[in-house]
Design an enzyme around this catalytic site. Structure first.
Site, PDB file in Angstrom:
ATOM      1  N   ALA A  80      37.705  36.355 -57.245  1.00 28.93           N
ATOM      2  CA  ALA A  80      38.417  37.627 -57.363  1.00 28.93           C
ATOM      3  C   ALA A  80      39.662  37.652 -56.474  1.00 28.93           C
ATOM      4  O   ALA A  80      40.651  38.306 -56.799  1.00 28.93           O
ATOM      5  CB  ALA A  80      37.488  38.788 -57.008  1.00 28.93           C
ATOM      6  N   THR A  81      39.620  36.936 -55.367  1.00 28.33           N
ATOM      7  CA  THR A  81      40.790  36.887 -54.485  1.00 28.33           C
ATOM      8  C   THR A  81      41.986  36.287 -55.222  1.00 28.33           C
ATOM      9  O   THR A  81      43.073  36.868 -55.253  1.00 28.33           O
ATOM     10  CB  THR A  81      40.485  36.049 -53.226  1.00 28.33           C
ATOM     11  OG1 THR A  81      39.437  36.704 -52.499  1.00 28.33           O
ATOM     12  CG2 THR A  81      41.703  35.905 -52.333  1.00 28.33           C
ATOM     13  N   THR A 251      41.855  21.379 -63.243  1.00 22.04           N
ATOM     14  CA  THR A 251      40.694  21.116 -64.081  1.00 22.04           C
ATOM     15  C   THR A 251      39.713  22.277 -63.977  1.00 22.04           C
ATOM     16  O   THR A 251      39.372  22.702 -62.871  1.00 22.04           O
ATOM     17  CB  THR A 251      39.996  19.818 -63.630  1.00 22.04           C
ATOM     18  OG1 THR A 251      40.958  18.759 -63.673  1.00 22.04           O
ATOM     19  CG2 THR A 251      38.816  19.481 -64.526  1.00 22.04           C
ATOM     20  N   CYS A 336      34.617  39.733 -44.145  1.00 22.71           N
ATOM     21  CA  CYS A 336      35.884  39.218 -43.613  1.00 22.71           C
ATOM     22  C   CYS A 336      36.126  39.745 -42.209  1.00 22.71           C
ATOM     23  O   CYS A 336      36.868  39.166 -41.439  1.00 22.71           O
ATOM     24  CB  CYS A 336      37.046  39.617 -44.502  1.00 22.71           C
ATOM     25  SG  CYS A 336      36.597  40.029 -46.172  1.00 22.71           S
TER      26      CYS A 336
HETATM   27  C1  LIG Z   1      33.844  39.901 -52.790  1.00 23.93           C
HETATM   28  C2  LIG Z   1      35.031  40.681 -53.133  1.00 23.93           C
HETATM   29  C3  LIG Z   1      36.280  40.075 -53.361  1.00 23.93           C
HETATM   30  C4  LIG Z   1      36.499  38.605 -53.171  1.00 23.93           C
HETATM   31  O1  LIG Z   1      35.976  37.866 -54.224  1.00 23.93           O
HETATM   32  P1  LIG Z   1      36.022  36.275 -54.166  1.00 23.93           P
HETATM   33  O2  LIG Z   1      35.449  35.871 -55.492  1.00 23.93           O
HETATM   34  O3  LIG Z   1      35.192  35.867 -53.005  1.00 23.93           O
HETATM   35  O4  LIG Z   1      37.431  35.865 -54.004  1.00 23.93           O
HETATM   36  C5  LIG Z   1      37.340  40.872 -53.714  1.00 23.93           C
HETATM   37  N1  LIG Z   1      37.210  42.205 -53.834  1.00 23.93           N
HETATM   38  C6  LIG Z   1      36.031  42.824 -53.607  1.00 23.93           C
HETATM   39  C7  LIG Z   1      35.945  44.305 -53.769  1.00 23.93           C
HETATM   40  C8  LIG Z   1      34.915  42.088 -53.253  1.00 23.93           C
HETATM   41  O5  LIG Z   1      33.758  42.717 -53.018  1.00 23.93           O
END
Ligand SMILES: *Cc1c(COP(=O)(O)O)cnc(C)c1O
Length: 391
Positions: A80-81, A251, A336
């Site tokens: 998600a990052t 990939t 974090c």
């Molecule tokens: C965990 C989280 C992320 C980060 O997701 P990753 O897949 O670790 O990069 C981003 N936003 C929220 C709200 C999250 O809870």
């Protein structure tokens, strides 16, 4: 050597990471072995590649199905990052290339750092960013957002669910408002996918960040939803072999992507029953804890994740409380920040004072949480809390 037997505490930190469902692990392992789908899905010259591609595309369909999107709208990333970086930085770059002169974006003070830091990057390049104050429960209403929109706004980024207090926003209502003004709308749905995040196709929502790691899938993989009915000029951040239709080179990590697909498929089938059961457990925990003296529940009482409960134990530092509880593994803030003893910036932005913010614990529940586990945790909190307050 015999394995050391340890009594591990009850895991209530699902919002930071979840155990991976055994059904997901099985599919992932099958993508690593010589007799399985280990091949590069971009290899067009042999059956190994075709089979790997088939697995990847099947996973893409599962991810799309859960959030009501078309597979054509799903692009795999590393999490998600990366998805939020791509949505925000990639859109700014893409619009700039097209000669779009708008330079203002809007987010909130309680977004995940992946969103906030992407905004900071743009700020350092001369863009203007509005960091909205939410309501004290962590929600943003269309009225609140509307006041911040301007002629110069090209993007609004607001999460569907906050990871620290669990408050859920109506992102369709927020996106509808943006669409009327021809403003793109991005949402970080890392916490909400599976429980919420429906009907993305044909919606006003432009971009959505997804990850399986909060719903018993693997870490290190995610996806970006890109609404194909909107003209969204995204520039890639990672270039190379042109995988993921040129938007994200590298990939494709077949085992990760297949794990994400399986995690999303399980949520599609079991998400609503998981929701009811987990929400019931959250209710139990909330009722037990809020009956104690000097305990405050943060966030929304009506619009919340089934999985997150933020609790302030007045006059006790959360890290002291957590250290003294042998039965509980929970969190003082987001992962974090939990290395430092700084209170969560999210709680402070919600108007919680510094002392109370330092006294706040996030309990987060998931698929493998049981009532018996919560009963043990509650019993120990009831025992230790008065003792800690006496000190
Ligand atoms: C965990 C989280 C992320 C980060 O997701 P990753 O897949 O670790 O990069 C981003 N936003 C929220 C709200 C999250 O809870």
């Amino acid at each position: 050597m015999a394995p050391k037997v340890v009594n591990r505490p009850v895991y209530l930190d699902y919002a930071a990471a979840t155990p991976v469902d055994p059904r997901v692990i099985e599919e992932m392992v099958n993508c690593l072995k010589i007799e399985g789908n280990f091949a590069n899905s971009a290899s067009r010259d042999h059956v190994y590649g075709w089979e790997a591609l088939d697995k990847v595309e099947n996973a893409r369909s599962k991810v799309a199905d859960l959030v009501g999107a078309s597979p054509l709208e799903i692009y795999f990333t590393s999490g998600a990052t990366e998805s939020s970086n791509l949505a925000i930085l990639g859109l700014a770059k893409g619009l700039f290339k097209k000669g779009d002169l708008r330079r203002h974006l809007i987010t909130t003070k309680i977004e995940h750092k992946a969103v906030l830091e992407s905004c900071r990057v743009l700020e350092s390049e001369g863009y203007k960013v509005t960091y909205l104050d939410t309501l004290p429960d962590g929600s943003v209403t269309p009225e609140l957002l509307e006041k911040a929109l301007s002629e110069d706004t090209f993007l609004v980024s607001i999460a569907e669910a906050n990871s620290v207090v669990g408050t859920v926003n109506d992102i369709h209502a927020l996106a509808n408002l943006c669409q009327k003004r021809e403003i793109y709308f991005h949402s970080d749905c890392a916490q909400s996918a599976g429980y919420f995040t429906h009907d993305l196709s044909h919606s006003a929502i432009s971009l959505v960040s997804l990850t399986p790691e909060k719903i018993c899938g693997p870490k290190g993989v995610g996806a970006l939803f890109v609404n194909k009915e909107q003209d969204i000029p995204l520039s890639p951040l990672i270039v190379g072999g042109g995988q993921e239709r040129g938007l994200r080179s590298g990939t494709v990590a077949t085992h990760q992507v297949v794990g994400m697909g399986k995690a999303f498929e399980i949520m599609q089938k079991e998400g609503q029953s998981d929701f009811q059961r987990i929400n019931g457990l959250r209710e139990y925990l909330k009722n037990e804890l809020s009956a104690l003296k000097g305990v405050v529940i943060n966030g929304s009482d009506t619009h919340h994740l089934p999985s997150v409960l933020s609790v302030t134990f007045k006059s006790v530092e959360a890290h002291v409380l957590l250290a003294s509880l042998r039965t509980l593994a929970a969190s003082t803030g987001s992962a974090c920040n939990s290395k430092s003893l700084e209170p969560s910036y999210i709680l402070l932005a919600l108007g919680v004072n510094e002392q109370d913010a330092k006294s706040t614990v996030r309990f987060s529940l998931g698929r493998f949480t049981t009532l018996e586990e919560l009963q043990r945790v509650v019993a120990e909190i009831k025992e230790k809390l008065p003792l800690l307050r006496q000190k």
